[in-house]
Design a protein around this motif. Structure first.
Motif, PDB file in Angstrom:
ATOM      1  N   GLY A 114       0.794  -1.222   0.000  1.00 48.01           N
ATOM      2  CA  GLY A 114       0.000   0.000   0.000  1.00 48.01           C
ATOM      3  C   GLY A 114       0.823   1.267   0.000  1.00 48.01           C
ATOM      4  N   VAL A 115       1.978   1.240  -0.677  1.00 45.31           N
ATOM      5  CA  VAL A 115       2.886   2.386  -0.698  1.00 45.31           C
ATOM      6  C   VAL A 115       2.790   3.089  -2.048  1.00 45.31           C
ATOM      7  N   SER A 116       2.690   4.408  -2.023  1.00 44.53           N
ATOM      8  CA  SER A 116       2.482   5.170  -3.260  1.00 44.53           C
ATOM      9  C   SER A 116       3.784   5.586  -3.927  1.00 44.53           C
ATOM     10  N   GLU A 117       4.861   5.680  -3.172  1.00 48.04           N
ATOM     11  CA  GLU A 117       6.125   6.164  -3.751  1.00 48.04           C
ATOM     12  C   GLU A 117       7.285   5.287  -3.299  1.00 48.04           C
ATOM     13  N   GLY A 118       8.129   4.909  -4.259  1.00 43.18           N
ATOM     14  CA  GLY A 118       9.329   4.140  -3.956  1.00 43.18           C
ATOM     15  C   GLY A 118      10.444   4.545  -4.892  1.00 43.18           C
ATOM     16  N   PHE A 119      11.670   4.240  -4.502  1.00 40.72           N
ATOM     17  CA  PHE A 119      12.813   4.631  -5.330  1.00 40.72           C
ATOM     18  C   PHE A 119      13.623   3.408  -5.729  1.00 40.72           C
ATOM     19  N   MET A 120      14.285   3.523  -6.874  1.00 45.38           N
ATOM     20  CA  MET A 120      15.147   2.472  -7.379  1.00 45.38           C
ATOM     21  C   MET A 120      16.472   3.092  -7.801  1.00 45.38           C
ATOM     22  N   THR A 121      17.569   2.413  -7.473  1.00 46.11           N
ATOM     23  CA  THR A 121      18.899   2.951  -7.758  1.00 46.11           C
ATOM     24  C   THR A 121      19.417   2.482  -9.109  1.00 46.11           C
ATOM     25  N   SER A 122      20.333   3.288  -9.671  1.00 46.19           N
ATOM     26  CA  SER A 122      21.025   2.940 -10.906  1.00 46.19           C
ATOM     27  C   SER A 122      22.384   3.619 -10.888  1.00 46.19           C
TER      28      SER A 122
ATOM     29  N   ALA B  65       8.386   4.151 -15.396  1.00 46.50           N
ATOM     30  CA  ALA B  65       7.574   3.210 -14.621  1.00 46.50           C
ATOM     31  C   ALA B  65       6.878   3.878 -13.446  1.00 46.50           C
ATOM     32  N   GLY B  66       7.107   5.166 -13.258  1.00 45.75           N
ATOM     33  CA  GLY B  66       6.467   5.880 -12.163  1.00 45.75           C
ATOM     34  C   GLY B  66       7.221   5.816 -10.855  1.00 45.75           C
ATOM     35  N   LEU B  67       8.469   5.354 -10.901  1.00 45.47           N
ATOM     36  CA  LEU B  67       9.302   5.267  -9.707  1.00 45.47           C
ATOM     37  C   LEU B  67      10.225   6.473  -9.609  1.00 45.47           C
ATOM     38  N   VAL B  68      10.744   6.709  -8.420  1.00 44.70           N
ATOM     39  CA  VAL B  68      11.787   7.713  -8.225  1.00 44.70           C
ATOM     40  C   VAL B  68      13.122   7.063  -8.580  1.00 44.70           C
ATOM     41  N   LEU B  69      13.906   7.732  -9.393  1.00 50.79           N
ATOM     42  CA  LEU B  69      15.227   7.258  -9.792  1.00 50.79           C
ATOM     43  C   LEU B  69      16.276   7.835  -8.854  1.00 50.79           C
ATOM     44  N   GLN B  70      17.114   6.969  -8.293  1.00 47.11           N
ATOM     45  CA  GLN B  70      18.278   7.437  -7.526  1.00 47.11           C
ATOM     46  C   GLN B  70      19.541   7.064  -8.284  1.00 47.11           C
TER      47      GLN B  70
END
Length: 402
Positions: free
Chosen positions: A175-183, A221-226
Motif C-alpha cells: 500500500g505504498v504510493s512512492e518508492g525509489f530504485m537505484t542505478s 515506470a512511475g518510480l523515483v530514480l536514484q
C-alpha cells in the motif's frame, strides 16, 4: 517526490541486507547452476518481503533493497556497481581483479585516476588494510573485473523490466504510493578497464548514453530514480599525488556534464542523486571535504541530494549548509544513521541531526536517510535496528519541528 509537509519523512540510500537463502541463490546463479524460473520466484518474494519490512520499520519512501543487483556473499561492497557488467555490451573479463589494475600517476596539468590499490588512504594505512583482523575492510576481492573492448551499449532491458515489475508489485502489496530504485552513474560505471575509447571522458559519456536507457525505464515506470555515483566525490582518494580542490573540480565537471547529458529531458523532481565517499570500513582520512564538492553536486540536475552526514568523518559537515544555498525546488536526504558503525544510533541523536539540517534548509525539504547502503556492510539485524531508530528519531524531530 514527496515533501515533508506535516512530518519528517524517512528513506535510505538503497542497499539492504539479503537473507541467507537469497544470498545462496545469487551465488548459485552467478555460478550458472540455478534454475532461472525458480530463482525469479524467490527474488519476487524477497522484494515483497523487504518492502513490507521497511514499511513496518517506519520508512516512508522505501526502495527494493537493490535485490535485483546480485549479492552472492553477505559481505559485499560492489553489487551496486558490478550489476551493470551484465547489462552492458562489449565488456570482456581479462583475468585481472579490481586491485590488480595498473597504477597511474597524475602530472601537472594532467589529472588522472590511479587504481583502487593505489588509493592514498590505502597507502597510508597499508598495514591495517592488509590485516584481516583490523576491522578495516573492502569486502572479498573481486577477481573478474571487465574491460570495455568495443562500443558500449545497454542490453539490460529484460533485467530492469523484471526489477521494476517486482518492485511495483511489492509497493502495491504494501500500500505504498512512492518508492525509489537505484542505478549506477556514468562516472562510476566507467571505472573499469578501457581498451576502446580514446579518453576517459569519452568513455564516461558513452556510459551515460548507455545507462540513460535504464534511467528512463525507471522514471517511465512511475518510480523515483536514484543515481548512485560515488565517483563524483570518492575519486579524490584515487588520484595520486593528491590534487588541489580546484584541480579535482576541473577533473570532475566533465563527469557531471555526462550525467546531466544522460538525465536530459527526465523530470528533476523524480530524480535523487546519492553522493558518498565510498562505503568501505576504513580510516577515510583522504576524503575530499564536503565544502569542496557541494557546488558540483548541486550542479547535477536532480531534485534531491543524498549524502553522508552521520559517520564520524563527515558528521561535522552539516555546517556547510550555513553558507550554501539549497535551490528552492530541491530537497536533501542527509544520512543521519550510518553504515560505518555497528553501534545503533540513539533516536534522540537522530532527531538532533535532523534538526540541524531542518533549521538550515527548511523542515519541509529534509528527508531523513542513511549515510550509504546498509546491505553488505553491517549485519542484517543491526541494519534493521538502524532503520527503526531512523524512524523513531524522525518522529521525535517531527514533534519538535511541526
Amino acid at each position: 517526490m514527496r515533501k515533508s509537509s506535516d512530518r519528517i519523512l524517512t528513506s535510505h540510500a538503497g542497499s539492504l541486507p539479503r537473507s541467507d537463502d537469497l544470498i545462496a541463490a545469487n551465488a548459485e546463479r552467478e555460478a550458472g547452476k540455478a534454475d532461472e524460473a525458480t530463482f525469479q520466484r524467490k527474488l519476487t518474494g524477497a522484494v515483497a518481503d523487504v518492502v513490507r519490512r521497511q514499511v513496518e520499520a517506519g520508512i516512508a519512501v522505501p526502495g527494493d533493497g537493490e535485490y535485483g543487483k546480485s549479492m552472492g556473499h553477505k559481505i559485499n561492497y560492489r553489487a551496486w556497481w558490478s550489476y551493470s557488467f551484465s547489462r552492458l555490451a562489449n565488456l570482456q573479463v581479462k583475468g585481472l581483479g579490481l586491485y590488480d589494475m595498473p597504477a597511474r600517476r597524475s602530472t601537472p596539468g594532467n589529472t588522472v585516476l590511479s587504481s583502487f590499490a593505489d588509493r592514498r588512504d590505502r597507502q597510508r594505512f597499508a598495514t591495517a588494510y592488509g590485516d584481516p583482523d583490523s576491522g578495516v575492510s573492502t569486502g572479498p576481492r573481486a577477481h573478474d573485473w571487465p574491460f570495455c573492448v568495443g562500443p558500449i551499449s545497454y542490453t539490460g532491458h529484460a533485467a530492469i523490466a523484471a526489477d521494476i515489475a517486482n518492485f511495483k508489485a511489492a509497493l502495491a502489496a504494501s500500500g505504498v504510493s512512492e518508492g525509489f530504485m537505484t542505478s549506477i552513474g556514468p562516472a562510476s560505471c566507467a571505472r573499469i578497464g578501457n581498451e576502446h575509447y580514446k579518453s576517459d571522458d569519452e568513455f564516461v559519456f558513452a556510459c551515460a548514453d548507455a545507462m540513460r536507457e535504464e534511467y528512463k525505464a525507471i522514471v517511465d515506470a512511475g518510480l523515483v530514480l536514484q543515481i548512485d555515483d560515488p565517483a563524483i566525490a570518492e575519486n579524490f582518494d584515487q588520484i595520486n599525488p593528491e590534487p588541489t580542490a580546484e584541480e579535482y573540480r576541473r577533473f570532475t565537471m566533465p563527469k557531471i556534464e555526462a550525467l546531466n547529458h544522460a538525465l536530459k529531458g527526465l523530470p528533476q523532481d523524480r530524480i535523487r542523486f546519492h553522493l558518498c565517499w565510498g562505503s568501505w570500513h576504513g580510516p577515510h582520512t583522504t576524503d575530499i571535504p564536503m565544502r569542496e564538492i557541494v557546488a558540483p553536486m548541486l550542479a547535477i540536475n536532480a531534485g534531491a541530494y543524498s549524502f553522508e552526514a552521520g559517520n564520524v568523518r563527515h558528521e561535522h559537515e552539516w555546517s556547510v549548509w550555513q553558507d550554501t544555498r539549497l535551490p528552492d525546488d530541491k530537497l536533501i536526504l542527509p544520512g543521519v544513521v550510518s553504515h560505518a558503525t555497528n553501534v545503533v544510533e540513539h533516536p534522540e541523536l537522530v532527531a538532533e541531526r535532523i534538526g540541524r539540517f531542518a533549521r538550515l534548509v527548511g523542515r519541509e525539504r529534509v528527508i531523513a536517510s542513511t549515510d550509504c547502503g546498509l546491505g553488505g556492510r553491517v549485519h542484517r539485524d543491526i541494519a534493521w535496528a538502524k532503520l527503526e531508530t531512523l524512524a523513531q528519531g524522525a518522529a521525535i524531530a517531527s514533534r519538535q519541528l511541526f
